[in-house]
Design a protein around this motif. Structure first.
Motif, PDB file in Angstrom:
ATOM      1  N   CYS A 222       8.190   0.279   5.233  1.00 28.43           N
ATOM      2  CA  CYS A 222       8.269  -1.010   5.433  1.00 28.43           C
ATOM      3  C   CYS A 222       6.969  -1.886   5.220  1.00 28.43           C
ATOM      4  CB  CYS A 222       8.839  -1.359   6.709  1.00 28.43           C
ATOM      5  SG  CYS A 222       9.264  -3.002   7.129  1.00 28.43           S
ATOM      6  N   MET A 223       5.979  -1.227   5.415  1.00 31.64           N
ATOM      7  CA  MET A 223       4.637  -2.047   5.497  1.00 31.64           C
ATOM      8  C   MET A 223       4.318  -2.251   3.730  1.00 31.64           C
ATOM      9  SD  MET A 223       1.995  -0.311   8.008  1.00 31.64           S
ATOM     10  CE  MET A 223       0.886  -1.065   7.588  1.00 31.64           C
ATOM     11  N   LEU A 224       4.589  -1.241   3.116  1.00 33.37           N
ATOM     12  CA  LEU A 224       4.460  -1.040   1.588  1.00 33.37           C
ATOM     13  C   LEU A 224       5.486  -2.229   0.969  1.00 33.37           C
ATOM     14  CD1 LEU A 224       3.385   0.005  -0.932  1.00 33.37           C
ATOM     15  CD2 LEU A 224       5.182   1.749  -0.866  1.00 33.37           C
ATOM     16  N   VAL A 225       6.680  -2.299   1.415  1.00 34.74           N
ATOM     17  CA  VAL A 225       7.657  -3.196   0.855  1.00 34.74           C
ATOM     18  C   VAL A 225       7.192  -4.461   1.157  1.00 34.74           C
ATOM     19  CG1 VAL A 225      10.123  -3.982   0.975  1.00 34.74           C
ATOM     20  CG2 VAL A 225       9.701  -1.550   0.862  1.00 34.74           C
ATOM     21  N   THR A 226       7.064  -5.059   2.309  1.00 32.76           N
ATOM     22  CA  THR A 226       6.516  -6.232   2.757  1.00 32.76           C
ATOM     23  C   THR A 226       5.416  -6.879   2.027  1.00 32.76           C
ATOM     24  OG1 THR A 226       5.729  -5.566   4.954  1.00 32.76           O
ATOM     25  CG2 THR A 226       7.855  -6.391   4.965  1.00 32.76           C
ATOM     26  N   ARG A 227       4.424  -5.887   2.068  1.00 30.31           N
ATOM     27  CA  ARG A 227       2.944  -6.263   1.743  1.00 30.31           C
ATOM     28  C   ARG A 227       2.907  -6.317   0.013  1.00 30.31           C
ATOM     29  NH1 ARG A 227      -1.841  -5.300   4.820  1.00 30.31           N
ATOM     30  NH2 ARG A 227      -1.471  -5.295   7.077  1.00 30.31           N
ATOM     31  N   SER A 228       3.886  -5.907  -0.722  1.00 28.28           N
ATOM     32  CA  SER A 228       4.222  -5.787  -2.106  1.00 28.28           C
ATOM     33  C   SER A 228       5.151  -6.939  -2.548  1.00 28.28           C
ATOM     34  CB  SER A 228       4.179  -4.380  -2.704  1.00 28.28           C
ATOM     35  OG  SER A 228       5.480  -3.839  -2.086  1.00 28.28           O
ATOM     36  N   LEU A 229       5.842  -7.421  -1.673  1.00 22.28           N
ATOM     37  CA  LEU A 229       7.001  -8.378  -2.023  1.00 22.28           C
ATOM     38  C   LEU A 229       6.757  -9.383  -3.202  1.00 22.28           C
ATOM     39  CD1 LEU A 229       9.963  -9.152  -1.062  1.00 22.28           C
ATOM     40  CD2 LEU A 229       9.025 -10.878   0.190  1.00 22.28           C
ATOM     41  N   LEU A 230       5.316 -10.025  -2.929  1.00 19.92           N
ATOM     42  CA  LEU A 230       5.270 -11.037  -3.995  1.00 19.92           C
ATOM     43  C   LEU A 230       3.982 -10.434  -4.795  1.00 19.92           C
ATOM     44  CD1 LEU A 230       5.466 -14.296  -1.988  1.00 19.92           C
ATOM     45  CD2 LEU A 230       7.306 -13.390  -3.685  1.00 19.92           C
TER      46      LEU A 230
ATOM     47  N   HIS B  40       2.963 -12.468   4.794  1.00 19.92           N
ATOM     48  CA  HIS B  40       2.059 -11.888   4.600  1.00 19.92           C
ATOM     49  C   HIS B  40       1.091 -12.560   3.324  1.00 19.92           C
ATOM     50  CE1 HIS B  40      -0.656  -8.329   3.674  1.00 19.92           C
ATOM     51  NE2 HIS B  40       0.052  -8.196   2.656  1.00 19.92           N
ATOM     52  N   HIS B  41       1.819 -12.739   2.360  1.00 27.15           N
ATOM     53  CA  HIS B  41       1.194 -13.316   1.140  1.00 27.15           C
ATOM     54  C   HIS B  41       0.609 -14.761   1.282  1.00 27.15           C
ATOM     55  CE1 HIS B  41       3.324  -9.989  -0.922  1.00 27.15           C
ATOM     56  NE2 HIS B  41       2.124 -10.021  -1.678  1.00 27.15           N
TER      57      HIS B  41
ATOM     58  N   LEU C  66       3.234  -2.962  -7.494  1.00 26.51           N
ATOM     59  CA  LEU C  66       3.828  -2.208  -6.223  1.00 26.51           C
ATOM     60  C   LEU C  66       2.747  -1.494  -5.363  1.00 26.51           C
ATOM     61  CD1 LEU C  66       7.314  -0.913  -7.403  1.00 26.51           C
ATOM     62  CD2 LEU C  66       6.873  -3.062  -6.174  1.00 26.51           C
ATOM     63  N   ALA C  67       1.694  -1.335  -6.111  1.00 28.23           N
ATOM     64  CA  ALA C  67       0.758  -0.166  -5.413  1.00 28.23           C
ATOM     65  C   ALA C  67      -0.480  -1.102  -4.940  1.00 28.23           C
ATOM     66  CB  ALA C  67       0.122   0.830  -6.712  1.00 28.23           C
ATOM     67  N   VAL C  68      -0.399  -2.199  -4.946  1.00 32.24           N
ATOM     68  CA  VAL C  68      -1.490  -3.231  -4.486  1.00 32.24           C
ATOM     69  C   VAL C  68      -1.654  -3.037  -3.295  1.00 32.24           C
ATOM     70  CG1 VAL C  68      -2.168  -5.816  -4.256  1.00 32.24           C
ATOM     71  CG2 VAL C  68      -1.296  -4.992  -6.427  1.00 32.24           C
ATOM     72  N   PRO C  69      -0.811  -2.654  -2.421  1.00 29.07           N
ATOM     73  CA  PRO C  69      -1.211  -2.604  -1.019  1.00 29.07           C
ATOM     74  C   PRO C  69      -1.992  -1.326  -0.772  1.00 29.07           C
ATOM     75  CG  PRO C  69       1.137  -3.428  -1.200  1.00 29.07           C
ATOM     76  CD  PRO C  69       0.766  -3.192  -2.254  1.00 29.07           C
ATOM     77  N   VAL C  70      -1.636  -0.316  -1.604  1.00 30.50           N
ATOM     78  CA  VAL C  70      -2.412   1.104  -1.424  1.00 30.50           C
ATOM     79  C   VAL C  70      -3.873   0.891  -2.061  1.00 30.50           C
ATOM     80  CG1 VAL C  70      -2.412   3.425  -1.837  1.00 30.50           C
ATOM     81  CG2 VAL C  70      -0.195   2.079  -1.161  1.00 30.50           C
ATOM     82  N   ILE C  71      -3.886   0.327  -3.154  1.00 35.10           N
ATOM     83  CA  ILE C  71      -5.213   0.235  -4.007  1.00 35.10           C
ATOM     84  C   ILE C  71      -6.054  -0.636  -3.336  1.00 35.10           C
ATOM     85  CG2 ILE C  71      -6.176  -0.594  -6.175  1.00 35.10           C
ATOM     86  CD1 ILE C  71      -3.508   0.528  -7.322  1.00 35.10           C
ATOM     87  N   THR C  72      -5.568  -1.820  -2.606  1.00 34.09           N
ATOM     88  CA  THR C  72      -6.668  -2.776  -2.254  1.00 34.09           C
ATOM     89  C   THR C  72      -7.620  -2.123  -1.198  1.00 34.09           C
ATOM     90  OG1 THR C  72      -5.100  -4.507  -2.619  1.00 34.09           O
ATOM     91  CG2 THR C  72      -6.694  -4.914  -0.873  1.00 34.09           C
ATOM     92  N   PRO C  73      -7.125  -1.691   0.038  1.00 28.27           N
ATOM     93  CA  PRO C  73      -8.181  -0.906   0.796  1.00 28.27           C
ATOM     94  C   PRO C  73      -9.033   0.117   0.177  1.00 28.27           C
ATOM     95  CG  PRO C  73      -5.802  -0.473   1.502  1.00 28.27           C
ATOM     96  CD  PRO C  73      -5.758  -1.281   0.394  1.00 28.27           C
ATOM     97  N   LEU C  74      -8.500   0.934  -0.639  1.00 28.38           N
ATOM     98  CA  LEU C  74      -9.225   1.859  -1.423  1.00 28.38           C
ATOM     99  C   LEU C  74     -10.455   1.173  -2.014  1.00 28.38           C
ATOM    100  CD1 LEU C  74      -6.413   4.269  -2.561  1.00 28.38           C
ATOM    101  CD2 LEU C  74      -8.029   4.582  -0.402  1.00 28.38           C
ATOM    102  N   VAL C  75     -10.014   0.197  -2.900  1.00 32.49           N
ATOM    103  CA  VAL C  75     -11.184  -0.661  -3.891  1.00 32.49           C
ATOM    104  C   VAL C  75     -12.228  -1.136  -2.686  1.00 32.49           C
ATOM    105  CG1 VAL C  75     -11.733  -2.383  -5.255  1.00 32.49           C
ATOM    106  CG2 VAL C  75      -9.578  -0.849  -5.554  1.00 32.49           C
ATOM    107  N   ALA C  76     -11.615  -1.455  -1.426  1.00 32.32           N
ATOM    108  CA  ALA C  76     -12.541  -1.974  -0.670  1.00 32.32           C
ATOM    109  C   ALA C  76     -13.404  -0.992  -0.100  1.00 32.32           C
ATOM    110  CB  ALA C  76     -11.788  -2.837   0.623  1.00 32.32           C
ATOM    111  N   LEU C  77     -13.246   0.266   0.271  1.00 30.95           N
ATOM    112  CA  LEU C  77     -13.960   1.141   0.893  1.00 30.95           C
ATOM    113  C   LEU C  77     -14.878   1.607  -0.262  1.00 30.95           C
ATOM    114  CD1 LEU C  77     -11.149   3.684   2.803  1.00 30.95           C
ATOM    115  CD2 LEU C  77     -12.942   2.021   3.619  1.00 30.95           C
ATOM    116  N   ASP C  78     -14.670   1.481  -1.333  1.00 29.51           N
ATOM    117  CA  ASP C  78     -15.680   1.919  -2.373  1.00 29.51           C
ATOM    118  C   ASP C  78     -16.688   1.062  -2.595  1.00 29.51           C
ATOM    119  OD1 ASP C  78     -16.237   3.425  -5.082  1.00 29.51           O
ATOM    120  OD2 ASP C  78     -15.923   1.661  -5.995  1.00 29.51           O
ATOM    121  N   LEU C  79     -16.325  -0.459  -2.518  1.00 31.94           N
ATOM    122  CA  LEU C  79     -17.200  -1.392  -2.720  1.00 31.94           C
ATOM    123  C   LEU C  79     -18.093  -1.521  -1.333  1.00 31.94           C
ATOM    124  CD1 LEU C  79     -15.183  -4.278  -3.844  1.00 31.94           C
ATOM    125  CD2 LEU C  79     -16.758  -3.033  -5.278  1.00 31.94           C
ATOM    126  N   LEU C  80     -17.827  -0.935  -0.346  1.00 33.78           N
ATOM    127  CA  LEU C  80     -18.598  -0.928   0.999  1.00 33.78           C
ATOM    128  C   LEU C  80     -19.870  -0.121   0.810  1.00 33.78           C
ATOM    129  CD1 LEU C  80     -16.029  -0.723   3.806  1.00 33.78           C
ATOM    130  CD2 LEU C  80     -17.077  -2.672   3.091  1.00 33.78           C
TER     131      LEU C  80
END
Length: 387
Positions: free
Chosen positions: A259-267, A123-124, A204-218
């Motif tokens: 599982c999505m949260l764990v794998t997307r925040s592994l690194l 993923h990374h 650990l919150a990067v996978p959640v924050i990233t799409p939220l920030v993207a929606l704000d930038l749109l």
């Protein structure tokens, strides 16, 4: 013959009656005695004369700015690698992803954890290494294909907006590296967070924050672009969720999401750390008082040591060749690694800094000086003695 005051003047050392051209080309006087010159000898004499008349080409100066033409992304050395070779640097490491999904089907701890690690690293590789190279159009020579790969890696895989990612990284961060208010890496600062929360829990919150920030930038892009980004972000997230349910065999939605949260925040921890370690804590400048670009890059960028895991998933240009990447942002990872000895030698010969430090050393620095570096505004550095 040379003419002075309207009268012909004989060339010194040339007998009377011999034309200047005949004397220059080694021909004997017409009708005179002398050794006969063959046509081959005449041609050789003319060639020697012409060679003397052509000024010698000056040697190229040994300076890094001139090397830009040598290492530029349009150079044959990079073009020769081809699209497939450059993409393979990202896609081949990602080919292990199916094995990761299949490992998650196991009821035993070892294969299950192996699946988590494989999916996290892959993923990374896609979201960091792939997105970074795609934002610089370093994966292909075609602008149209570069746009396609940027959408694939940034929007489909990373759940972010390609336009804003490219603008913020290429136009601001690279265009105004360590310039306060523009490319000073302040977007990575969260002053309201405690040092240990920011450094160890917030990633650990990067996978959640990233799409939220993207929606704000749109909100600042065209409607057509916003709809496209939302579609690709949704497709990427849902396909990951669907595969976990139907291929990996997760029994509930919550377990798949976890599982999505764990794998997307592994690194995610080294991802955040690398982005702040390599610029923050180094000299910052005001826009109207910045030094020459090569001095700016040598002062404001830092290389970390090579690391097998981070080189594989983030790329050399983000880890051990970050100085080289800022000097030549269009180069691929492998080319940055090849020119690293040349760049370091040049900067040291010119008595310019070539910043290098270890990951552990930078981590200690940020833990000790978190308030100064990440909370308060960075001081403007005035370079005294650099013209």
């Amino acid at each position: 013959m040379p003419v002075e005051d309207g009268a012909p003047r004989e060339q010194p050392g040339v007998p009377s009656g011999v034309s200047q051209s005949a004397a220059q080309r080694g021909q004997p006087p017409s009708g005179g005695g002398g050794t006969e010159v063959t046509p081959r000898e005449q041609a050789a004499a003319v060639s020697r004369e012409d060679a003397l008349m052509v000024p010698a080409r000056p040697a190229a100066p040994r300076c890094l700015p001139a090397a830009t033409s040598v290492f530029a992304p349009r150079d044959a050395g990079l073009r020769g690698r081809g699209l497939a070779w450059r993409l393979s640097q990202v896609l081949i490491p990602s080919s292990h992803r199916p094995a990761g999904f299949l490992c998650l089907r196991s009821a035993h701890a070892a294969p299950f954890l192996a699946g988590i690690v494989i999916l996290g690293v892959v993923h990374h590789t896609l979201t960091v290494k792939g997105s970074h190279l795609a934002s610089h159009n370093a994966l292909t020579e075609s602008k149209a294909w570069g746009k396609v790969w940027a959408i694939f890696f940034i929007e489909l895989c990373s759940a972010f907006t390609a336009e804003q990612a490219t603008y913020n990284h290429v136009k601001l961060h690279h265009g105004y590296t360590n310039i306060i208010g523009l490319g000073d890496s302040s977007t990575w600062k969260l002053p309201f967070l405690n040092c240990y929360v920011y450094m160890f829990l917030a990633p650990l919150a990067v996978p959640v924050i990233t799409p939220l920030v993207a929606l704000d930038l749109l909100r600042s892009v065209k409607l057509k672009t916003a709809l496209r980004t939302i579609c690709f972000m949704s497709l990427g997230l849902y396909s990951h969720y669907w595969i976990l349910l139907h291929v990996s065999g997760f029994q509930s939605a919550w377990s798949a999401l976890l599982c999505m949260l764990v794998t997307r925040s592994l690194l995610a921890h080294p991802y955040i750390h690398v982005n702040i370690f390599q610029h923050i804590g180094l000299p910052m400048f005001a826009a109207d008082r910045k030094p020459a670009r090569i001095r700016l890059m040598s002062l404001g960028v830092l290389n970390l040591p090579r690391n097998a895991l981070l080189d594989w998933s983030f790329g050399h240009s983000l880890i051990s060749c970050h100085v080289e990447h800022h000097l030549f942002p269009g180069l691929s990872d492998n080319m940055c690694l090849k020119i690293k000895p040349i760049v370091s030698r040049y900067l040291r010969e010119k008595r310019l800094p070539y910043n290098e430090d270890s990951y552990a050393s930078r981590l200690r620095l940020f833990l000790q000086k978190y308030e100064e570096l990440m909370v308060h505004a960075p001081p403007i550095t005035e370079l005294v003695g650099i013209q």
